[in-house]
Write a protein that holds these residues in place. Sequence first.
Motif, short mmCIF file in Angstrom:
data_model
loop_
_atom_site.label_atom_id
_atom_site.label_comp_id
_atom_site.label_asym_id
_atom_site.label_seq_id
_atom_site.Cartn_x
_atom_site.Cartn_y
_atom_site.Cartn_z
N GLY A 9 50.47 21.55 24.54
CA GLY A 9 50.74 20.12 24.67
C GLY A 9 51.02 19.78 26.11
O GLY A 9 51.40 20.64 26.91
N ALA A 10 50.86 18.51 26.47
CA ALA A 10 51.02 18.08 27.85
C ALA A 10 52.41 18.39 28.40
O ALA A 10 52.54 18.89 29.52
N PHE A 11 53.44 18.12 27.63
CA PHE A 11 54.80 18.37 28.10
C PHE A 11 55.02 19.87 28.35
O PHE A 11 55.55 20.27 29.39
N GLU A 12 54.59 20.70 27.40
CA GLU A 12 54.75 22.15 27.55
C GLU A 12 53.94 22.66 28.74
O GLU A 12 54.39 23.52 29.50
N ALA A 13 52.73 22.13 28.93
CA ALA A 13 51.88 22.55 30.05
C ALA A 13 52.54 22.20 31.38
O ALA A 13 52.54 23.00 32.31
N LYS A 14 53.15 21.01 31.43
CA LYS A 14 53.83 20.59 32.65
C LYS A 14 55.01 21.52 32.94
O LYS A 14 55.21 21.95 34.08
N THR A 15 55.75 21.84 31.90
CA THR A 15 56.93 22.68 32.05
C THR A 15 56.59 24.10 32.49
O THR A 15 57.30 24.70 33.28
N HIS A 16 55.46 24.62 32.02
CA HIS A 16 55.08 26.02 32.28
C HIS A 16 53.81 26.13 33.12
O HIS A 16 53.07 27.11 33.02
N PHE A 17 53.57 25.12 33.97
CA PHE A 17 52.32 25.06 34.71
C PHE A 17 52.05 26.32 35.53
O PHE A 17 50.94 26.85 35.54
N SER A 18 53.05 26.82 36.22
CA SER A 18 52.87 28.01 37.06
C SER A 18 52.42 29.21 36.21
O SER A 18 51.53 29.96 36.61
N ASN A 19 53.04 29.38 35.04
CA ASN A 19 52.65 30.48 34.15
C ASN A 19 51.22 30.30 33.64
O ASN A 19 50.47 31.27 33.51
N LEU A 20 50.85 29.05 33.37
CA LEU A 20 49.49 28.78 32.91
C LEU A 20 48.48 29.11 34.00
O LEU A 20 47.41 29.67 33.72
N LEU A 21 48.81 28.79 35.24
CA LEU A 21 47.91 29.14 36.34
C LEU A 21 47.75 30.65 36.47
O LEU A 21 46.66 31.14 36.77
N ASP A 22 48.83 31.40 36.25
CA ASP A 22 48.73 32.86 36.26
C ASP A 22 47.75 33.34 35.20
O ASP A 22 46.94 34.24 35.45
N ARG A 23 47.80 32.74 34.03
CA ARG A 23 46.89 33.13 32.94
C ARG A 23 45.45 32.78 33.29
O ARG A 23 44.52 33.56 33.03
N VAL A 24 45.26 31.61 33.90
CA VAL A 24 43.91 31.18 34.29
C VAL A 24 43.34 32.14 35.33
O VAL A 24 42.17 32.51 35.28
N GLU A 25 44.17 32.57 36.27
CA GLU A 25 43.73 33.54 37.28
C GLU A 25 43.23 34.83 36.63
O GLU A 25 42.34 35.48 37.16
N LYS A 26 43.78 35.17 35.50
CA LYS A 26 43.39 36.39 34.79
C LYS A 26 42.19 36.16 33.88
O LYS A 26 41.74 37.08 33.21
N VAL A 41 41.11 20.71 30.43
CA VAL A 41 40.94 22.17 30.37
C VAL A 41 41.30 22.75 31.73
O VAL A 41 40.88 22.23 32.77
N LEU A 42 42.08 23.80 31.72
CA LEU A 42 42.31 24.61 32.92
C LEU A 42 41.46 25.86 32.74
O LEU A 42 41.61 26.58 31.76
N SER A 43 40.55 26.10 33.67
CA SER A 43 39.71 27.28 33.54
C SER A 43 39.45 27.86 34.92
O SER A 43 39.52 27.15 35.93
N PRO A 44 39.14 29.16 34.98
CA PRO A 44 38.88 29.77 36.28
C PRO A 44 37.64 29.15 36.92
O PRO A 44 36.70 28.79 36.21
N ILE A 45 37.68 28.99 38.22
CA ILE A 45 36.49 28.51 38.91
C ILE A 45 35.55 29.68 39.11
O ILE A 45 35.96 30.83 39.14
N GLY A 46 34.27 29.37 39.20
CA GLY A 46 33.26 30.41 39.40
C GLY A 46 33.28 30.88 40.85
O GLY A 46 34.09 30.42 41.66
N PRO A 47 32.34 31.75 41.18
CA PRO A 47 32.26 32.20 42.57
C PRO A 47 31.92 31.03 43.48
O PRO A 47 31.35 30.03 43.04
N LYS A 48 32.27 31.15 44.73
CA LYS A 48 31.97 30.09 45.68
C LYS A 48 30.47 29.88 45.73
O LYS A 48 29.69 30.82 45.67
N ARG A 49 30.07 28.65 45.85
CA ARG A 49 28.64 28.31 45.88
C ARG A 49 27.94 29.05 47.02
O ARG A 49 26.81 29.48 46.87
N SER A 50 28.60 29.20 48.15
CA SER A 50 27.97 29.90 49.27
C SER A 50 27.67 31.35 48.90
O SER A 50 26.66 31.91 49.32
#
Length: 85
Positions: A9-26, A41-50
């Motif tokens: 949920g939005a409130f939970e995501a806001k509260t734990h945003f840093s932890n969610l970013l750690d998960r996305v990095e993985k 959606v929070l998702s990992p970005i692909g490789p750099k276009r270059s």
Amino acid sequence: MVETKASFGAFEAKTHFSNLLDRVEKGDRIVITRHGREVAVLSPIGPKRSDDLYELSRRALASTKGTSLPKGKTIRDLIYEGRKR
């Protein structure tokens, strides 16, 4: 890397945003909901276009090894012929 999907949920995501970013990095994909509806959606970005362009050009050059232009043709001739089509 195996992608897993989680929903918050939005409130939970806001509260734990840093932890969610750690998960996305993985490699996790995080869906954010508001009142039960998926809104983001929070998702990992692909490789750099270059990096993609570098790899593409590297493969293109490798595929031309051992080839030559048709007899009597220049690269300019081939470009012109390609434009006429």
